[in-house]
Design a protein around this motif. Sequence first.
Motif, PDB file in Angstrom:
ATOM      1  N   GLU A  24      12.416 -20.571  -0.082  1.00 36.38           N
ATOM      2  CA  GLU A  24      11.178 -21.349   0.545  1.00 36.38           C
ATOM      3  C   GLU A  24      10.166 -20.143   1.221  1.00 36.38           C
ATOM      4  OE1 GLU A  24      13.410 -25.391   1.580  1.00 36.38           O
ATOM      5  OE2 GLU A  24      12.289 -24.351   3.115  1.00 36.38           O
ATOM      6  N   THR A  25      10.597 -19.392   1.931  1.00 32.18           N
ATOM      7  CA  THR A  25       9.772 -18.391   2.504  1.00 32.18           C
ATOM      8  C   THR A  25       9.122 -17.612   1.637  1.00 32.18           C
ATOM      9  OG1 THR A  25      11.420 -18.437   4.521  1.00 32.18           O
ATOM     10  CG2 THR A  25       9.924 -16.461   4.239  1.00 32.18           C
ATOM     11  N   VAL A  26       9.920 -16.922   0.872  1.00 28.03           N
ATOM     12  CA  VAL A  26       9.211 -16.236  -0.317  1.00 28.03           C
ATOM     13  C   VAL A  26       7.957 -16.914  -1.116  1.00 28.03           C
ATOM     14  CG1 VAL A  26       9.438 -14.711  -2.328  1.00 28.03           C
ATOM     15  CG2 VAL A  26      11.200 -14.499  -0.502  1.00 28.03           C
ATOM     16  N   SER A  27       8.248 -17.991  -1.224  1.00 27.76           N
ATOM     17  CA  SER A  27       7.314 -18.779  -2.143  1.00 27.76           C
ATOM     18  C   SER A  27       6.179 -19.075  -1.172  1.00 27.76           C
ATOM     19  CB  SER A  27       7.625 -20.262  -2.471  1.00 27.76           C
ATOM     20  OG  SER A  27       8.781 -20.210  -3.382  1.00 27.76           O
ATOM     21  N   TYR A  28       6.445 -19.210  -0.019  1.00 27.46           N
ATOM     22  CA  TYR A  28       5.304 -19.801   1.279  1.00 27.46           C
ATOM     23  C   TYR A  28       4.664 -18.554   1.257  1.00 27.46           C
ATOM     24  CZ  TYR A  28       3.976 -21.430   5.801  1.00 27.46           C
ATOM     25  OH  TYR A  28       3.154 -21.921   7.005  1.00 27.46           O
ATOM     26  N   VAL A  29       4.863 -17.437   1.473  1.00 29.53           N
ATOM     27  CA  VAL A  29       4.068 -16.412   1.875  1.00 29.53           C
ATOM     28  C   VAL A  29       3.237 -15.853   0.738  1.00 29.53           C
ATOM     29  CG1 VAL A  29       5.518 -15.499   3.853  1.00 29.53           C
ATOM     30  CG2 VAL A  29       5.822 -14.502   1.665  1.00 29.53           C
ATOM     31  N   TYR A  30       4.186 -16.047  -0.376  1.00 28.82           N
ATOM     32  CA  TYR A  30       3.279 -15.613  -1.837  1.00 28.82           C
ATOM     33  C   TYR A  30       2.072 -16.263  -1.996  1.00 28.82           C
ATOM     34  CZ  TYR A  30       2.619 -14.003  -6.630  1.00 28.82           C
ATOM     35  OH  TYR A  30       2.089 -13.642  -7.605  1.00 28.82           O
ATOM     36  N   GLU A  31       2.212 -17.853  -1.665  1.00 35.26           N
ATOM     37  CA  GLU A  31       1.136 -18.826  -1.900  1.00 35.26           C
ATOM     38  C   GLU A  31       0.066 -18.545  -0.782  1.00 35.26           C
ATOM     39  OE1 GLU A  31       3.179 -22.574  -2.203  1.00 35.26           O
ATOM     40  OE2 GLU A  31       4.264 -21.676  -3.909  1.00 35.26           O
ATOM     41  N   ARG A  32       0.327 -18.423   0.070  1.00 35.36           N
ATOM     42  CA  ARG A  32      -0.360 -18.412   1.289  1.00 35.36           C
ATOM     43  C   ARG A  32      -1.049 -17.164   1.866  1.00 35.36           C
ATOM     44  NH1 ARG A  32       0.136 -22.680   5.650  1.00 35.36           N
ATOM     45  NH2 ARG A  32       0.321 -24.722   4.800  1.00 35.36           N
ATOM     46  N   ASN A  33      -0.316 -15.888   1.724  1.00 37.76           N
ATOM     47  CA  ASN A  33      -0.786 -14.672   2.606  1.00 37.76           C
ATOM     48  C   ASN A  33      -1.070 -13.737   1.508  1.00 37.76           C
ATOM     49  OD1 ASN A  33      -0.362 -12.282   3.853  1.00 37.76           O
ATOM     50  ND2 ASN A  33      -0.645 -13.578   5.427  1.00 37.76           N
ATOM     51  N   PRO A  34      -2.519 -13.177   1.340  1.00 36.65           N
ATOM     52  CA  PRO A  34      -2.809 -12.019   0.438  1.00 36.65           C
ATOM     53  C   PRO A  34      -2.117 -10.797   0.701  1.00 36.65           C
ATOM     54  CG  PRO A  34      -4.739 -12.952   1.698  1.00 36.65           C
ATOM     55  CD  PRO A  34      -3.705 -13.813   2.352  1.00 36.65           C
ATOM     56  N   HIS A  35      -1.634 -10.324   1.918  1.00 37.77           N
ATOM     57  CA  HIS A  35      -1.228  -9.252   2.090  1.00 37.77           C
ATOM     58  C   HIS A  35       0.339  -9.186   1.190  1.00 37.77           C
ATOM     59  CE1 HIS A  35       0.785  -5.992   4.463  1.00 37.77           C
ATOM     60  NE2 HIS A  35       1.831  -6.518   4.336  1.00 37.77           N
ATOM     61  N   TYR A  36       1.115 -10.345   1.461  1.00 39.30           N
ATOM     62  CA  TYR A  36       2.163 -10.541   1.109  1.00 39.30           C
ATOM     63  C   TYR A  36       2.325 -10.735  -0.529  1.00 39.30           C
ATOM     64  CZ  TYR A  36       5.023 -10.448   5.037  1.00 39.30           C
ATOM     65  OH  TYR A  36       5.651 -10.192   6.087  1.00 39.30           O
ATOM     66  N   ARG A  37       1.383 -11.412  -1.229  1.00 43.43           N
ATOM     67  CA  ARG A  37       0.891 -11.599  -2.574  1.00 43.43           C
ATOM     68  C   ARG A  37       0.719 -10.260  -3.248  1.00 43.43           C
ATOM     69  NH1 ARG A  37      -1.253 -15.546  -6.338  1.00 43.43           N
ATOM     70  NH2 ARG A  37      -1.049 -16.953  -4.828  1.00 43.43           N
ATOM     71  N   LYS A  38      -0.157  -9.583  -2.844  1.00 42.35           N
ATOM     72  CA  LYS A  38      -0.576  -8.032  -2.980  1.00 42.35           C
ATOM     73  C   LYS A  38       0.855  -7.205  -3.091  1.00 42.35           C
ATOM     74  CE  LYS A  38      -3.931  -4.338  -2.392  1.00 42.35           C
ATOM     75  NZ  LYS A  38      -3.118  -3.510  -1.207  1.00 42.35           N
ATOM     76  N   LYS A  39       1.383  -7.179  -2.119  1.00 42.98           N
ATOM     77  CA  LYS A  39       2.689  -6.212  -2.045  1.00 42.98           C
ATOM     78  C   LYS A  39       3.624  -6.903  -3.208  1.00 42.98           C
ATOM     79  CE  LYS A  39       3.640  -3.877   1.968  1.00 42.98           C
ATOM     80  NZ  LYS A  39       4.613  -3.769   3.217  1.00 42.98           N
ATOM     81  N   LEU A  40       3.905  -8.173  -3.097  1.00 46.28           N
ATOM     82  CA  LEU A  40       4.974  -8.490  -4.290  1.00 46.28           C
ATOM     83  C   LEU A  40       4.272  -8.494  -5.647  1.00 46.28           C
ATOM     84  CD1 LEU A  40       6.179 -11.976  -2.479  1.00 46.28           C
ATOM     85  CD2 LEU A  40       7.382  -9.711  -2.611  1.00 46.28           C
ATOM     86  N   ASP A  41       2.935  -8.416  -5.734  1.00 47.22           N
ATOM     87  CA  ASP A  41       2.447  -8.225  -7.145  1.00 47.22           C
ATOM     88  C   ASP A  41       2.765  -6.784  -7.629  1.00 47.22           C
ATOM     89  OD1 ASP A  41       1.817 -10.951  -7.863  1.00 47.22           O
ATOM     90  OD2 ASP A  41      -0.253 -10.775  -7.051  1.00 47.22           O
ATOM     91  N   GLU A  42       2.488  -5.917  -6.527  1.00 48.44           N
ATOM     92  CA  GLU A  42       2.643  -4.534  -7.029  1.00 48.44           C
ATOM     93  C   GLU A  42       3.987  -4.191  -7.364  1.00 48.44           C
ATOM     94  OE1 GLU A  42      -0.661  -2.980  -3.737  1.00 48.44           O
ATOM     95  OE2 GLU A  42       1.713  -2.704  -3.366  1.00 48.44           O
ATOM     96  N   LEU A  43       4.976  -5.052  -6.747  1.00 49.41           N
ATOM     97  CA  LEU A  43       6.447  -4.954  -7.143  1.00 49.41           C
ATOM     98  C   LEU A  43       6.708  -5.795  -8.311  1.00 49.41           C
ATOM     99  CD1 LEU A  43       8.047  -4.367  -3.536  1.00 49.41           C
ATOM    100  CD2 LEU A  43       7.970  -2.635  -5.024  1.00 49.41           C
ATOM    101  N   ASP A  44       5.968  -6.317  -8.808  1.00 48.08           N
ATOM    102  CA  ASP A  44       6.150  -7.279 -10.007  1.00 48.08           C
ATOM    103  C   ASP A  44       7.495  -8.514  -9.787  1.00 48.08           C
ATOM    104  OD1 ASP A  44       5.350  -8.144 -12.157  1.00 48.08           O
ATOM    105  OD2 ASP A  44       6.664  -6.957 -13.574  1.00 48.08           O
ATOM    106  N   ILE A  45       7.380  -8.772  -8.325  1.00 48.16           N
ATOM    107  CA  ILE A  45       8.172  -9.668  -7.941  1.00 48.16           C
ATOM    108  C   ILE A  45       7.576 -11.139  -7.631  1.00 48.16           C
ATOM    109  CG2 ILE A  45       9.876 -10.602  -6.161  1.00 48.16           C
ATOM    110  CD1 ILE A  45      10.071  -7.536  -5.476  1.00 48.16           C
ATOM    111  N   LYS A  46       8.059 -12.106  -8.187  1.00 46.75           N
ATOM    112  CA  LYS A  46       7.483 -13.214  -8.162  1.00 46.75           C
ATOM    113  C   LYS A  46       8.674 -14.189  -7.366  1.00 46.75           C
ATOM    114  CE  LYS A  46       3.855 -12.950 -10.850  1.00 46.75           C
ATOM    115  NZ  LYS A  46       3.528 -11.697 -10.152  1.00 46.75           N
TER     116      LYS A  46
END
Length: 447
Positions: A24-46
């Motif tokens: 839930e936390t990973v989905s939550y930060v991915y959807e709501r926070n640009p910093h985390y979304r960018k970091k996760l996208d860079e690592l190709d993690i969904k």
Amino acid sequence: MVWNKEETNSRSEMKALQLCRLQETVSYVYERNPHYRKKLDELDIKPRHIQSLDDIKRLPFTTKQDIRDNYPFKLFTASQEEIVEYHATSGTTGKPVVVGYTRQDLENWKEVMARAFTAAGITSKDIVQNIYGYGLFTGGIGAHYGAIRVGAGVIPISGGNTQKQLMLLEDFGSTALTSTPSFLMHLHEVGEEQGIDFHKLNLRVGVLGAEPWSEAMRQQIQDKFAIKACDIYGLSEIIGPGVAFECHELQQGLHINEDFFYPEIIDPQTCEVLPEGEEGELVFTTITNQGQPLLRFRTRDITSLHYGTCICGRTLVKMQRVTGRSDDMLIIRGVNVFPSQIESVILKREGVSPHYMVIVERKGAMDSLRVKVEVTEEFMIKAAADILKGDEFDILEDVSAVRSKKRNLQNDIKDVIGISVEVHLVPPNSIQRSEGKAKRIEDRRGE
Ligand code: DLL
């Protein structure tokens, strides 16, 4: 007694709960926070890639610097309307580290603090004198919330104000104290001078933390105040106090509220995750926070993790007491030294008090360690009261009691830390007292 039934979950129940909350936390930060979304996208993690707790290793680390770089609110994952409380650390350099709490975050904070107080044996029958500072620091308010949740009566006196603290201890009959251990030592010292018999007070328990303290310091506090002293650990970034706590039944290691804060231990150099029992840097992923959830936050605190069922009935994983932060660690001629190691020696010796300061200097290319330690009144009177004029005992080098005390301390410290130090014995009350966290290190190498 435990506060929540989750504290006694079986390992499989706990893991299932943690995985669900992590996803839930990973989905939550991915959807709501640009910093985390960018970091996760860079690592190709969904978010859907997090299938097991082990997958946490794929997530990026977060550091204090990341929070600073996003000052003040860019790491917040909740909207401003949802944030109901703000705190910040007293950053020694630059901007402070800011934290925001939603209403639900505050509920969780109250719960974890209620667990800590319950584990220390505090109930609605207690009067808690809350000496942690109120304000931006999380200590005062966090303890306040927890005390109310267990139904205890809280005295929000905050830090400092030694005279009033003593007065209320006597007049209100406080049964519990929450404070930094260093301030309690100071309180005792002042009270004793005024003739207070601490053993006659109603006090029975202390919930102490916010700074490293040794087992020897615990023994002294327990003896001086006639209380049980339980350790409490926490940090603002994660929630404040209440991340982990000791139970009064065993007083050995701190139970981590792991259904809220998922812990890992890593090698601070390689960032590799270390197995149970190995010492390294503590890392937390908050798995319920909404205001500012943190993925794999590097605390810099050094400890180890231990699983099993405690005699108190809790199954929450335990961390060893924190002996120091990796950034408090001094490297002297290649040897790692924590002030708490020096403290444990000082506390075992008669004639010296637990007020000390570690000074690091560079002489030529060599780093050297000097330890200033206060002697007790009794020692001073016995050894040299009539001839003391300066503010250091060095003028008394020829007094044999001083010389041998100094030599013994130097030898004992060397035995524990492995390098030689120079001990300076100084008169009582000459080292500055802190109202909150004690400052033990003065690093003059850059001067
Ligand atoms: O000190 C929160 C707190 C308040 C904890 C009251 C316990 C009681 P910060 O100011 O952000 O938050 O500082 C956090 O303090 O990373 C540790 O290095 C140190 N620390 C906190 N508790 C302990 C402890 C609060 N029990 C930093 N033992 C942490 C050793 C501790 N170090």
